[in-house]
Motif scaffolding. Sequence first.
Motif, mmCIF file in Angstrom:
data_model
loop_
_atom_site.group_PDB
_atom_site.id
_atom_site.type_symbol
_atom_site.label_atom_id
_atom_site.label_comp_id
_atom_site.label_asym_id
_atom_site.label_seq_id
_atom_site.Cartn_x
_atom_site.Cartn_y
_atom_site.Cartn_z
ATOM 1 N N ASP A 179 -9.719 6.819 -0.825
ATOM 2 C CA ASP A 179 -9.881 5.371 -0.759
ATOM 3 C C ASP A 179 -8.974 4.610 -1.716
ATOM 4 O OD1 ASP A 179 -11.853 5.691 1.166
ATOM 5 O OD2 ASP A 179 -13.450 5.815 -0.329
ATOM 6 N N ASN A 180 -8.489 5.282 -2.757
ATOM 7 C CA ASN A 180 -7.651 4.561 -3.722
ATOM 8 C C ASN A 180 -6.272 5.199 -3.901
ATOM 9 O OD1 ASN A 180 -8.621 6.799 -5.116
ATOM 10 N ND2 ASN A 180 -8.953 5.697 -7.040
ATOM 11 N N GLU A 181 -5.844 5.998 -2.910
ATOM 12 C CA GLU A 181 -4.538 6.633 -3.023
ATOM 13 C C GLU A 181 -3.421 5.729 -2.508
ATOM 14 O OE1 GLU A 181 -4.639 10.251 -0.800
ATOM 15 O OE2 GLU A 181 -4.330 9.266 1.117
ATOM 16 N N ILE A 182 -2.269 5.858 -3.144
ATOM 17 C CA ILE A 182 -1.068 5.114 -2.756
ATOM 18 C C ILE A 182 0.081 6.108 -2.682
ATOM 19 C CG2 ILE A 182 0.528 3.263 -3.361
ATOM 20 C CD1 ILE A 182 -1.689 1.949 -4.964
ATOM 21 N N PRO A 183 0.714 6.287 -1.519
ATOM 22 C CA PRO A 183 1.843 7.219 -1.423
ATOM 23 C C PRO A 183 3.079 6.678 -2.129
ATOM 24 C CG PRO A 183 1.486 6.106 0.670
ATOM 25 C CD PRO A 183 0.353 5.702 -0.217
ATOM 26 N N VAL A 184 3.828 7.585 -2.738
ATOM 27 C CA VAL A 184 5.059 7.244 -3.452
ATOM 28 C C VAL A 184 6.196 8.088 -2.889
ATOM 29 C CG1 VAL A 184 6.229 7.155 -5.683
ATOM 30 C CG2 VAL A 184 3.772 6.728 -5.554
ATOM 31 N N THR A 204 11.750 12.808 -2.278
ATOM 32 C CA THR A 204 10.665 13.349 -3.096
ATOM 33 C C THR A 204 9.423 12.503 -2.833
ATOM 34 O OG1 THR A 204 12.172 14.131 -4.822
ATOM 35 C CG2 THR A 204 9.863 13.830 -5.435
ATOM 36 N N GLN A 205 8.301 13.153 -2.575
ATOM 37 C CA GLN A 205 7.067 12.436 -2.266
ATOM 38 C C GLN A 205 5.949 12.843 -3.219
ATOM 39 O OE1 GLN A 205 7.101 13.708 1.968
ATOM 40 N NE2 GLN A 205 6.987 11.531 2.467
ATOM 41 N N ALA A 206 5.080 11.883 -3.493
ATOM 42 C CA ALA A 206 3.925 12.136 -4.352
ATOM 43 C C ALA A 206 2.832 11.137 -3.976
ATOM 44 C CB ALA A 206 4.301 11.998 -5.831
ATOM 45 N N THR A 207 1.700 11.248 -4.662
ATOM 46 C CA THR A 207 0.589 10.315 -4.454
ATOM 47 C C THR A 207 0.041 9.886 -5.801
ATOM 48 O OG1 THR A 207 -0.016 11.404 -2.373
ATOM 49 C CG2 THR A 207 -1.651 9.972 -3.363
ATOM 50 N N VAL A 208 -0.155 8.582 -5.972
ATOM 51 C CA VAL A 208 -0.815 8.058 -7.164
ATOM 52 C C VAL A 208 -2.110 7.371 -6.719
ATOM 53 C CG1 VAL A 208 1.331 7.790 -8.437
ATOM 54 C CG2 VAL A 208 0.466 5.880 -7.083
ATOM 55 N N TYR A 209 -2.969 7.079 -7.689
ATOM 56 C CA TYR A 209 -4.288 6.526 -7.369
ATOM 57 C C TYR A 209 -4.552 5.324 -8.264
ATOM 58 C CZ TYR A 209 -4.711 11.050 -5.094
ATOM 59 O OH TYR A 209 -4.487 12.151 -4.298
ATOM 60 N N LEU A 210 -4.905 4.196 -7.644
ATOM 61 C CA LEU A 210 -5.190 2.979 -8.395
ATOM 62 C C LEU A 210 -6.660 2.955 -8.790
ATOM 63 C CD1 LEU A 210 -4.178 0.163 -9.364
ATOM 64 C CD2 LEU A 210 -5.049 -0.733 -7.193
ATOM 65 N N SER A 211 -6.898 2.848 -10.087
ATOM 66 C CA SER A 211 -8.281 2.756 -10.556
ATOM 67 C C SER A 211 -8.912 1.463 -10.059
ATOM 68 C CB SER A 211 -8.330 2.804 -12.081
ATOM 69 O OG SER A 211 -7.688 1.668 -12.632
ATOM 70 N N ARG A 212 -10.175 1.537 -9.656
ATOM 71 C CA ARG A 212 -10.906 0.350 -9.210
ATOM 72 C C ARG A 212 -11.790 -0.211 -10.306
ATOM 73 N NH1 ARG A 212 -12.704 3.997 -4.224
ATOM 74 N NH2 ARG A 212 -12.568 5.431 -5.994
ATOM 75 N N PHE A 213 -12.091 0.627 -11.289
ATOM 76 C CA PHE A 213 -12.936 0.235 -12.418
ATOM 77 C C PHE A 213 -12.735 1.283 -13.501
ATOM 78 C CE2 PHE A 213 -15.304 2.315 -9.013
ATOM 79 C CZ PHE A 213 -15.665 3.504 -9.616
ATOM 80 N N ALA A 214 -13.217 1.000 -14.692
ATOM 81 C CA ALA A 214 -13.062 1.938 -15.813
ATOM 82 C C ALA A 214 -13.750 3.260 -15.490
ATOM 83 C CB ALA A 214 -13.646 1.332 -17.086
ATOM 84 N N ASN A 243 0.810 -1.223 0.000
ATOM 85 C CA ASN A 243 0.000 0.000 0.000
ATOM 86 C C ASN A 243 0.835 1.262 0.000
ATOM 87 O OD1 ASN A 243 0.989 -0.169 2.581
ATOM 88 N ND2 ASN A 243 -0.977 0.209 3.601
ATOM 89 N N GLU A 244 2.121 1.124 -0.292
ATOM 90 C CA GLU A 244 2.980 2.277 -0.514
ATOM 91 C C GLU A 244 4.115 1.869 -1.433
ATOM 92 O OE1 GLU A 244 4.924 3.758 2.943
ATOM 93 O OE2 GLU A 244 5.461 1.784 3.704
ATOM 94 N N ILE A 245 4.668 2.859 -2.114
ATOM 95 C CA ILE A 245 5.748 2.610 -3.066
ATOM 96 C C ILE A 245 6.933 3.442 -2.617
ATOM 97 C CG2 ILE A 245 6.462 2.772 -5.480
ATOM 98 C CD1 ILE A 245 3.352 2.847 -6.090
ATOM 99 N N ALA A 246 8.038 2.786 -2.277
ATOM 100 C CA ALA A 246 9.202 3.501 -1.757
ATOM 101 C C ALA A 246 10.455 3.073 -2.510
ATOM 102 C CB ALA A 246 9.361 3.243 -0.269
ATOM 103 N N PHE A 247 11.030 4.006 -3.274
ATOM 104 C CA PHE A 247 12.313 3.782 -3.934
ATOM 105 C C PHE A 247 13.391 4.293 -2.982
ATOM 106 C CE2 PHE A 247 9.342 3.960 -7.458
ATOM 107 C CZ PHE A 247 9.796 2.965 -8.308
#
Length: 355
Positions: A230-235, A213-223, A143-147
């Motif tokens: 509810d669909n955010e993922i921190p990067v 560097t930080q940002a937020t992306v969002y995973l689509s749940r449907f088209a 539930n998070e993306i960390a490089f």
Amino acid sequence: MRRCSLSIFILFVTALSVAAQPRISSNKEVHNFGQIEWKKPVTVEYTITNTGNEPLVLTDVTTSCACSVADWTKEPIAPGAKGTVRASFDAKALGRFEKSVGIYSNAEPHLIYLKFRGEVVREVKDFSRTHPFEIGQIRIDKNEIAFADARRGEKPTLTIGVVNESEHPYEPVLMHLPPYLKMEAEPNVLLKGKQGTVTLTLDTDLLQDFGLTQATVYLSRFAGDKISEDNEIPVSAILLPNFSQMTVQDSLNAPAIRLSETEIDLSEKLKKKRKASHSIVVTNEGKTPLQISKLQVFNSSVEVSLKKTVIPPGETTKLKVSIRRRDVGNKKHHLRILMITNDPMRPKMEINIKR
């Protein structure tokens, strides 16, 4: 008298060698994959931390069978810094498995073992363990993306496992991707009950500055899905200087940072005062000037001031750290300071604050 002096010298040298040494620790000793699909390779990543006070070198990593291969951080891991060990399993044989990963290093003991286990099945039906996070009717394995500790010029990748538990075909899409990230889904469409991956590639040349560097992306749940909490993922990505072109002579003449401490406890002071301060001595033990190119804090309650950002060899400066009690907020939040330097052995220094 000479024999006594020699004995004292030997004891002194022995004490120094015991006190100054790398120490290795892992974020987990055993990883449980749960159910994995037959002939679908999986990878586990262990985070290795150097809890000692000398650089940690992972000299070799072995696996207990030919069905798994390993990769690891080849560069020395500075005190307090982290590296990674990855082990991939081919999943060609059905049934339960338990494998070990042997890590050789310059720490004591020189060999430690980590494990991973699971069960290879023809069709995975229970994804709750392998993909524990739910976004709508989609399951993901993180539930998070960390490089962590990416260097300028590199293009590291991270993979998110995705499962479609909805009744309809699903196309994985990450919305609001920053320009330094590219994604690729495999497969492009997931049928009901099927799993796939989303691979993110970080282009470090497009990051504007060293440090976090930080940002937020969002995973689509449907088209046609929209962004929401509810669909955010921190990067996050930590960019470090790249010393890969450094010669042996350059490394011998490089700057070398030393901090008087990397852990600060201001809890007692903050009980009595609205604002508490503490100074850390920064020393350059190298042979060329030490440059502190970035100093970051991640909470509005923390203030830092540095007298010098360029420290000549053999000299010191002071880093003053202050905390305002009324602005500290949630005590669960981790207070830290991130420092980026031109020391090739310790390009990233972290200072943790207890309050």
